[in-house]
Design a protein around this motif. Sequence first.
Motif, PDB file in Angstrom:
ATOM      1  N   UNK A 284       0.822  -1.225   0.000  1.00 28.40           N
ATOM      2  CA  UNK A 284       0.000   0.000   0.000  1.00 28.40           C
ATOM      3  C   UNK A 284       0.851   1.268   0.000  1.00 28.40           C
ATOM      4  N   UNK A 285       2.111   1.152   0.409  1.00 25.24           N
ATOM      5  CA  UNK A 285       3.010   2.312   0.428  1.00 25.24           C
ATOM      6  C   UNK A 285       3.866   2.410  -0.826  1.00 25.24           C
ATOM      7  N   UNK A 286       3.852   1.375  -1.633  1.00 25.67           N
ATOM      8  CA  UNK A 286       4.758   1.309  -2.779  1.00 25.67           C
ATOM      9  C   UNK A 286       4.504   2.435  -3.777  1.00 25.67           C
ATOM     10  N   UNK A 287       5.585   3.028  -4.269  1.00 24.08           N
ATOM     11  CA  UNK A 287       5.503   4.058  -5.291  1.00 24.08           C
ATOM     12  C   UNK A 287       5.088   5.419  -4.791  1.00 24.08           C
ATOM     13  N   UNK A 288       4.984   5.601  -3.478  1.00 27.87           N
ATOM     14  CA  UNK A 288       4.509   6.873  -2.923  1.00 27.87           C
ATOM     15  C   UNK A 288       5.619   7.705  -2.290  1.00 27.87           C
ATOM     16  N   UNK A 289       6.839   7.204  -2.275  1.00 28.47           N
ATOM     17  CA  UNK A 289       7.978   7.921  -1.684  1.00 28.47           C
ATOM     18  C   UNK A 289       7.728   8.262  -0.212  1.00 28.47           C
ATOM     19  N   UNK A 290       7.154   7.304   0.528  1.00 25.14           N
ATOM     20  CA  UNK A 290       6.887   7.536   1.947  1.00 25.14           C
ATOM     21  C   UNK A 290       7.542   6.486   2.848  1.00 25.14           C
ATOM     22  N   UNK A 291       8.074   5.418   2.282  1.00 23.99           N
ATOM     23  CA  UNK A 291       8.645   4.340   3.089  1.00 23.99           C
ATOM     24  C   UNK A 291       9.921   4.793   3.789  1.00 23.99           C
ATOM     25  N   UNK A 292      10.158   4.224   4.950  1.00 24.60           N
ATOM     26  CA  UNK A 292      11.354   4.533   5.726  1.00 24.60           C
ATOM     27  C   UNK A 292      12.515   3.663   5.223  1.00 24.60           C
ATOM     28  N   UNK A 293      13.600   4.264   4.721  1.00 23.65           N
ATOM     29  CA  UNK A 293      14.719   3.468   4.208  1.00 23.65           C
ATOM     30  C   UNK A 293      15.780   3.141   5.252  1.00 23.65           C
ATOM     31  N   UNK A 294      15.576   3.557   6.509  1.00 17.94           N
ATOM     32  CA  UNK A 294      16.625   3.416   7.515  1.00 17.94           C
ATOM     33  C   UNK A 294      16.962   1.948   7.773  1.00 17.94           C
ATOM     34  N   UNK A 295      15.950   1.087   7.841  1.00 18.25           N
ATOM     35  CA  UNK A 295      16.226  -0.335   8.063  1.00 18.25           C
ATOM     36  C   UNK A 295      17.118  -0.907   6.972  1.00 18.25           C
ATOM     37  N   UNK A 296      16.855  -0.542   5.727  1.00 17.07           N
ATOM     38  CA  UNK A 296      17.681  -1.010   4.616  1.00 17.07           C
ATOM     39  C   UNK A 296      19.085  -0.425   4.693  1.00 17.07           C
ATOM     40  N   UNK A 297      19.178   0.848   5.070  1.00 25.04           N
ATOM     41  CA  UNK A 297      20.485   1.500   5.181  1.00 25.04           C
ATOM     42  C   UNK A 297      21.309   0.878   6.303  1.00 25.04           C
ATOM     43  N   UNK A 298      20.676   0.614   7.435  1.00 28.32           N
ATOM     44  CA  UNK A 298      21.397  -0.019   8.532  1.00 28.32           C
ATOM     45  C   UNK A 298      21.758  -1.464   8.210  1.00 28.32           C
ATOM     46  N   UNK A 299      21.042  -2.086   7.287  1.00 22.23           N
ATOM     47  CA  UNK A 299      21.442  -3.413   6.823  1.00 22.23           C
ATOM     48  C   UNK A 299      22.769  -3.342   6.075  1.00 22.23           C
ATOM     49  N   UNK A 300      23.008  -2.231   5.375  1.00 23.44           N
ATOM     50  CA  UNK A 300      24.313  -2.020   4.745  1.00 23.44           C
ATOM     51  C   UNK A 300      25.397  -1.901   5.812  1.00 23.44           C
ATOM     52  N   UNK A 301      25.078  -1.241   6.924  1.00 18.84           N
ATOM     53  CA  UNK A 301      26.042  -1.169   8.028  1.00 18.84           C
ATOM     54  C   UNK A 301      26.397  -2.572   8.519  1.00 18.84           C
ATOM     55  N   UNK A 302      25.404  -3.449   8.602  1.00 22.51           N
ATOM     56  CA  UNK A 302      25.670  -4.833   9.006  1.00 22.51           C
ATOM     57  C   UNK A 302      26.517  -5.548   7.959  1.00 22.51           C
ATOM     58  N   UNK A 303      26.272  -5.273   6.697  1.00 24.56           N
ATOM     59  CA  UNK A 303      27.077  -5.861   5.626  1.00 24.56           C
ATOM     60  C   UNK A 303      28.544  -5.458   5.767  1.00 24.56           C
ATOM     61  N   UNK A 304      28.773  -4.188   6.028  1.00 27.91           N
ATOM     62  CA  UNK A 304      30.141  -3.710   6.199  1.00 27.91           C
ATOM     63  C   UNK A 304      30.817  -4.390   7.393  1.00 27.91           C
ATOM     64  N   UNK A 305      30.034  -4.683   8.417  1.00 21.04           N
ATOM     65  CA  UNK A 305      30.585  -5.309   9.629  1.00 21.04           C
ATOM     66  C   UNK A 305      30.846  -6.797   9.418  1.00 21.04           C
ATOM     67  N   UNK A 306      29.877  -7.525   8.885  1.00 12.88           N
ATOM     68  CA  UNK A 306      29.967  -8.983   8.877  1.00 12.88           C
ATOM     69  C   UNK A 306      30.570  -9.564   7.602  1.00 12.88           C
ATOM     70  N   UNK A 307      30.358  -8.922   6.453  1.00 10.26           N
ATOM     71  CA  UNK A 307      30.955  -9.438   5.225  1.00 10.26           C
ATOM     72  C   UNK A 307      32.333  -8.837   4.972  1.00 10.26           C
ATOM     73  N   UNK A 308      32.452  -7.516   5.153  1.00 10.41           N
ATOM     74  CA  UNK A 308      33.704  -6.850   4.813  1.00 10.41           C
ATOM     75  C   UNK A 308      34.605  -6.581   6.028  1.00 10.41           C
ATOM     76  N   UNK A 309      34.122  -6.892   7.225  1.00  8.82           N
ATOM     77  CA  UNK A 309      34.905  -6.702   8.461  1.00  8.82           C
ATOM     78  C   UNK A 309      35.402  -5.269   8.609  1.00  8.82           C
TER      79      UNK A 309
END
Length: 378
Positions: A284-309
């Motif tokens: 219902x939120x798709x395509x409306x530019x209202x979703x919170x991207x922080x969870x996805x961005x912090x997942x990148x932080x986890x990637x940097x920690x666990x995959x790339x050390x």
Amino acid sequence: MGKQWKICVLPGDGIGPEVTRQAVKVYQTVADYYRIPAELDEALIGGAALEKEGMPLPMSTLNRCRAADAILLGAVGDPKWDDQSLAMRPESGLSALRAKMGLYANLRPAVSFPALEDVTPLPRSGGFDLIVVRELSGGLYFGDKGIREEDGTRSAYDVESYSEKEIERIARYAFQVASQRRCDLVSIDKASMLESSRLWREVVERIAPQYPQVSLRHLYADHAAMELVRNPKQFDVILTSNLFGDLLSEEAAALTGSVGLAPSASLGYTAIGIYEAVHGSAPLLAGRDVANPVGAILSVAMMLRYTYSLEMASKAVEWSVMETLKRYRTADIASPQFSPVGTEEMGNQVVEQLKKILPSVIPEPSAGAQENPGAKML
């Protein structure tokens, strides 16, 4: 250093493509700072794959994921596929991917943000920083299931089954995570009612003496749900089964202010993992530019920690998010003092903060993908 970063991006369904775009911008910013070429290989999963390929996890997607350093996932699921069989629902694509990649440990941190105290359910909690270690490859979701019909009446069944080996490997992972944090581990089960939980508790107790620096206690799942609301600060690392981990990590995420803030990592024996926000596809939120991207961005932080050390780069992303939340909010965490910004603007603001923070915490670019240090203990 001659190394190229390669991630497979699976935007998926609903708001998945929107939040993933913002996460990719953050990832690219870090790669640019380290002067490392970053190759992005986009592939289909979930409903998007069903639409074009007729299956939720095409073999081409699996092969591209196996060839990558890490996988960045948006979200899967759409009501248009609700009538599909379990094997052909969008969600089955993600489950199959985790299984095919040998990923059995799902890490879901939940951290209170000081800037969001006005919108959190527990504004006087005093701050909390916990992580749920959820067993990902067994339990109720993967047990025998079906529908019986007898005397004209149908009944459905789902079987929870865990082997000692499955419990032992996730327990070791959780003890290792706890030993690198505050050395406090709570194992969640329902040993008062479930035979699988009795075995779970027995195996966890057997492993505990090998980690004498980590304190261990047990809670029943219903009691743990209450304690999370009553005093989340008491928890450091929570170890639990697939089903209980799914439920309790969502509760913990909500305590931060919004499930849209919560990241996750699905890991196994190697550094290759799936990184995704905890939230669903929210069609219902798709395509409306209202979703919170922080969870996805912090997942990148986890990637940097666990995959790339890259611990400091990971912290730089986390600090950038915290600074951004002091001045910008998406609709799910808005308050009278803040006019909500869109998904794109939120991502742009985090990137701007990151560009300021990276040089202050990492003077000279020097990094490379390494084996997951936590996996070495397994």
